[in-house]
Design a protein around this motif. Structure first.
Motif, short mmCIF file in Angstrom:
data_model
loop_
_atom_site.label_atom_id
_atom_site.label_comp_id
_atom_site.label_asym_id
_atom_site.label_seq_id
_atom_site.Cartn_x
_atom_site.Cartn_y
_atom_site.Cartn_z
N THR A 126 9.73 0.74 20.90
CA THR A 126 9.16 -0.16 19.87
C THR A 126 8.53 -1.39 20.51
OG1 THR A 126 10.95 0.59 18.44
CG2 THR A 126 9.67 -1.24 17.64
N ILE A 127 9.11 -1.85 21.63
CA ILE A 127 8.57 -3.03 22.32
C ILE A 127 7.12 -2.80 22.72
CG2 ILE A 127 8.75 -4.40 24.46
CD1 ILE A 127 11.80 -3.86 24.30
N PHE A 128 6.82 -1.59 23.18
CA PHE A 128 5.46 -1.30 23.65
C PHE A 128 4.53 -0.88 22.51
CE2 PHE A 128 8.41 -0.44 27.14
CZ PHE A 128 7.93 -1.36 28.06
N THR A 129 5.12 -0.43 21.39
CA THR A 129 4.29 0.08 20.30
C THR A 129 3.74 -1.05 19.44
OG1 THR A 129 5.74 2.00 20.24
CG2 THR A 129 4.24 1.74 18.40
N PHE A 130 4.58 -2.07 19.13
CA PHE A 130 4.15 -3.12 18.21
C PHE A 130 3.10 -4.00 18.90
CE2 PHE A 130 4.70 -7.26 15.99
CZ PHE A 130 4.37 -6.82 14.72
N GLY A 131 1.91 -4.08 18.28
CA GLY A 131 0.85 -4.88 18.90
C GLY A 131 -0.24 -4.04 19.53
N MET A 132 -0.09 -2.70 19.52
CA MET A 132 -1.18 -1.85 20.02
C MET A 132 -2.32 -1.87 19.00
SD MET A 132 0.41 1.51 21.84
CE MET A 132 0.80 2.34 20.33
N LYS A 133 -3.45 -1.25 19.38
CA LYS A 133 -4.62 -1.31 18.51
C LYS A 133 -4.59 -0.26 17.39
CE LYS A 133 -6.90 -4.76 20.33
NZ LYS A 133 -5.96 -5.84 20.00
N VAL A 134 -3.42 -0.09 16.79
CA VAL A 134 -3.34 0.74 15.58
C VAL A 134 -2.50 -0.06 14.57
CG1 VAL A 134 -3.52 3.01 16.68
CG2 VAL A 134 -1.29 1.92 16.51
N PRO A 135 -2.61 0.24 13.27
CA PRO A 135 -1.77 -0.47 12.30
C PRO A 135 -0.30 -0.19 12.60
CG PRO A 135 -3.49 0.76 11.19
CD PRO A 135 -3.51 1.20 12.61
N SER A 136 0.52 -1.23 12.72
CA SER A 136 1.91 -0.97 13.05
C SER A 136 2.81 -2.00 12.38
CB SER A 136 2.11 -1.02 14.56
OG SER A 136 1.62 -2.25 15.05
N GLY A 137 3.76 -1.50 11.59
CA GLY A 137 4.72 -2.39 10.94
C GLY A 137 6.01 -2.41 11.73
N LEU A 138 6.83 -3.39 11.43
CA LEU A 138 8.03 -3.59 12.23
C LEU A 138 9.31 -3.40 11.42
CD1 LEU A 138 8.42 -4.35 15.11
CD2 LEU A 138 8.69 -6.71 14.43
N PHE A 139 9.16 -3.36 10.09
CA PHE A 139 10.37 -3.28 9.25
C PHE A 139 11.17 -2.02 9.54
CE2 PHE A 139 7.89 -6.17 6.48
CZ PHE A 139 8.86 -7.12 6.25
N ILE A 140 10.49 -0.87 9.48
CA ILE A 140 11.20 0.41 9.58
C ILE A 140 11.82 0.64 10.97
CG2 ILE A 140 10.81 2.92 9.50
CD1 ILE A 140 11.17 1.83 6.76
N PRO A 141 11.08 0.40 12.09
CA PRO A 141 11.74 0.59 13.39
C PRO A 141 12.96 -0.33 13.58
CG PRO A 141 9.39 0.37 13.68
CD PRO A 141 9.66 0.10 12.25
N SER A 142 12.85 -1.59 13.11
CA SER A 142 14.00 -2.51 13.26
C SER A 142 15.18 -2.00 12.45
CB SER A 142 13.66 -3.91 12.76
OG SER A 142 12.42 -4.31 13.19
N MET A 143 14.89 -1.53 11.23
CA MET A 143 15.98 -1.01 10.39
C MET A 143 16.60 0.23 11.02
SD MET A 143 14.43 -1.55 6.59
CE MET A 143 15.66 -0.59 5.75
N ALA A 144 15.76 1.05 11.67
CA ALA A 144 16.29 2.27 12.29
C ALA A 144 17.27 1.93 13.42
CB ALA A 144 15.14 3.12 12.83
#
Length: 717
Positions: A442-460
């Protein structure tokens, strides 16, 4: 002809990447309102106009709710179908996802409800059978291939058509709501591309959620619909009230939590939130949730994704593990924010940022290759959370529910605590591996050039840790029910520990650690799961996680990204600790060049143009004269440039030696002199001023609360 009685096009507007002047926008809206109210007494038509003007805000909210709800339903349904496409295809209709395909089947049994002849995996389609090593490798290959295709499409669409559609969008929306202008960030292209690429990004199996981006989607809807009404089209401050309400509608459809959405907008996103906006947000969130419920994207006639029904009450002693989950949430939140910001900074400053497509493909490939062998990472993240929240009943066939059954002691619906069977132990180590993957990828995924939310990965992440702890507690209580801590409330064969509840509390703790939400988080969690009696555990975990995370670093992930991107944002939560006065901070300082001012009736056009060319300030104080520097008003650079250009083109006799007047009455001119230029109408006669002895903390507070652009410092006027 005094041409300036007519407002000039462009005067009073703002350039891209500037901040709006809240005070000016509000007074402008008041004037407009007064004019409509005074006219409404004159004729029936004017009365109808004033009523429609008053009603237009509610109508706009209705449209935003309907549009946001419809788009969210569309995104949910498409993402479900495309996520299942990576594993196989439905023969009775390719548009069915796995679950719907087997619903329609006559041959699916209850135990194997996810296996039916109509649904064929890729190996069955290509080589005719689904068993054996070759079939597994083929399925594996197809899974990775589809993931790469989806993410490649997503990143190419974002790069080609709407660069603003990447990320979660919440940091930018926070900045826009504080008065900053980013043109095109909430435009129609961004809306279309974000909607399409969000489905692709979620379906590719990357560690991201669709919840944050849905707030951006709803705000785009709000901004586009604002253009239907003059009142909102022409006033930036009014438009921000609408965007606050749209953000509430976005969270409402993201989680099926209308009240949580309103509180989220109030607590986390909005800068200026008057009472009127609160009611409108409430209405927009209601309409959006109602629209989503009518579409019924999950097919369970519920608004929410993770509906749970826990039957057992929690015990006071369980607050200890709940608080431990809160501590974990705070620590993980801080670790995540630091690592993610460090990685994003590296992306910005090194060559890595030049290859966004390659980066997305590499991260997708790593995620897909590591995710496929483990069934808990292969399923979509929302399904995983749903499974972790689940309370094991008699009808559950998940591995997490493979306990050693002793059916002699069942009491009604509540299953007693039982010894864990082999399935539970397998599930435990698979979940531990899933946790490690989620934490790091998740550290590397959030902020890439695609739409990415953080709620669901954090909850997981939180839900996995919570479930592991819950099962541990359950087994401890089962084997040691005679220990003093358990003996009071946990007898042999009783149902005392609910592992699903621990997962729910863990999810709230981790989400709180990353975003620093408190009130809205707890409300979203209990609306999300329907677990009303678990508010106290959720509050305890959310509060602990906020305290722990704040002790390590004050800012949440959104504030950290605002600072990383260098957006101008005055954080209301930060304390101002310096004991300085306005005179210590104001410009010019003691050894700077003198203050640039314009006099009210003695400067020529060429003098003012020289000042504009030599300096880059956004505005200039207008004073009585060089000798008496008493303040008359403030004039904006942009308005000056537009007015002078316009006067040179359209007004006769305006030359470089024409004198500019900012006064009410201009003196009679000798016949030989050139025409004068009256610019009184662009002068702000009531600029915000403080005296040089004002403490700086009050000045900072004034800037925050009024959203000022500038504040003039005076001494005896």
């Amino acid at each position: 002809m005094d041409f300036l009685e007519e407002p000039l096009p462009g005067v009073g507007t703002y350039e891209d990447f500037n901040t709006i002047d809240w005070v000016r926008e509000k007074s402008r809206d008041r004037d407009r309102h007064r004019e409509i109210a005074s006219k409404s007494k004159e004729s029936t038509w004017a009365l109808i106009h004033s009523v429609s003007d008053a009603f237009s805000g509610w109508l706009l909210m209705l449209f935003i709710g309907l549009l946001a709800g419809s788009l969210a339903g569309l995104i949910d349904i498409s993402a479900h179908w495309m996520t299942d496409l990576k594993e196989g295809l439905c023969m009775s209709g390719f548009w069915f996802n796995h679950e719907h395909c087997c619903w329609n089947s006559n041959e699916a049994t209850f135990e194997d409800r996810d296996k039916c002849p109509e649904w064929e995996s890729w190996s069955q389609l290509i080589i005719g059978h689904g068993e054996g090593a070759f079939a597994y490798i083929l399925n594996y290959f197809m899974y990775v291939l589809w993931a790469l295709v989806f993410s490649l499409l997503a990143v190419l669409l974002v790069r080609g058509f709407a660069p603003y559609a990447c990320g979660s969008g919440i940091p930018e929306i926070k900045t826009i709501l504080s008065g900053f202008i980013i043109r095109g960030y909430l435009g129609k292209w961004t809306l279309i591309i974000k909607t399409v690429t969000l489905v692709l990004a979620v379906s590719s199996g990357l560690s991201l959620g669709k919840e944050g981006p849905l707030v951006h989607v709803a705000c785009c809807c709000g901004n586009i619909l604002c253009h239907l009404f003059t009142k909102y089209r022409k006033n930036e401050a009014k438009r921000r009230e609408v965007l606050s309400a749209a953000a509430a509608a976005g969270v409402s459809v993201a989680f099926g939590a209308p009240i949580g959405g309103v509180l989220f907008s109030l607590e986390e996103v909005s800068y200026y939130f008057p009472l009127k906006t609160l009611w409108r947000s409430f209405f927009a969130a209601l309409v959006a949730a109602f629209t989503l419920r009518s579409i019924n994207p999950f097919g369970n006639s519920r608004l929410v994704l993770f509906y749970v029904e826990f039957h057992t009450p929690w015990h006071l002693l369980e607050l200890v593990p709940f608080i431990l989950l809160g501590i974990f949430g705070g620590l993980w939140g801080s670790f995540f924010i630091r690592s993610n910001i460090a990685w994003c900074r590296r992306r910005k400053t090194t060559k890595l940022g030049k290859y966004p497509v390659l980066e997305v493909l590499i991260v997708t490939a790593i995620t897909a290759v590591l995710a496929f062998p483990n069934e808990y990472t292969r399923m979509s993240t929302s399904e995983l959370i749903s499974e972790l929240f689940n309370d094991c009943g008699l009808l559950d066939f998940s591995k997490l529910c493979e306990y050693v059954n002793d059916f002699n002691s069942t009491k009604g619906d509540n299953l007693p605590d039982r010894a864990a069977g082999p399935g539970v132990y397998t599930a435990m180590w698979q979940l531990a591996l899933a946790l490690i993957l989620k934490v790091f990828i998740t550290i590397f995924t959030f902020g890439m050039k695609v739409p990415s939310g953080l709620f669901i990965p954090s909850m997981a992440v939180g839900a996995i840790v919570g479930r592991l702890l819950g099962v541990g507690m359950e087994q401890l209580a089962y084997y040691h029910h005679d220990w003093t801590i358990f003996s009071g409330w946990c007898s042999q064969g009783a149902d005392c520990i609910t592992p699903g509840l621990y997962a729910m509390v863990g999810a709230a703790a981790c989400l709180g650690g990353v975003t620093r939400m408190t009130v809205s988080l707890v409300v979203i969690m209990f609306e999300l799961t329907g677990g009303l009696e678990y508010i106290v555990p959720l509050m305890a975990a959310a509060m602990t996680s906020k305290w722990v995370a704040d002790a390590i670093g004050r800012e949440g992930i959104y504030d950290a990204h605002i600072r990383l991107n260098g957006y101008p944002f005055l954080e209301a939560k930060e304390e101002f600790s310096h004991k300085t006065l306005a005179m210590d901070v104001m410009r010019p300082r003691r050894n700077d060049p003198v203050l640039t001012v314009i006099t009210q009736d003695s400067m020529m056009v060429e003098d003012v143009e020289a000042i504009i060319n030599e300096t880059t300030y956004s505005g200039y104080p207008v004073v009585v004269s060089r000798e008496s520097q008493r303040l008359v008003g403030f004039v904006l650079r942009r308005d000056l440039i537009i007015s002078i250009e316009n006067a040179r083109k359209k007004q006769d006799g305006i030359v470089s030696t024409s004198i500019i007047y900012f006064t009410d009455h201009s003196p009679p001119l000798p016949p030989s002199s050139p025409s004068m230029l009256k610019l009184r109408s662009i002068l702000d006669l009531s600029p915000f001023t403080v005296t040089d002895q004002t403490p700086m903390e009050i000045v900072v507070d004034i800037f925050r609360k009024l959203g000022l652009r500038q504040c003039l410092v005076t001494h005896n006027g």
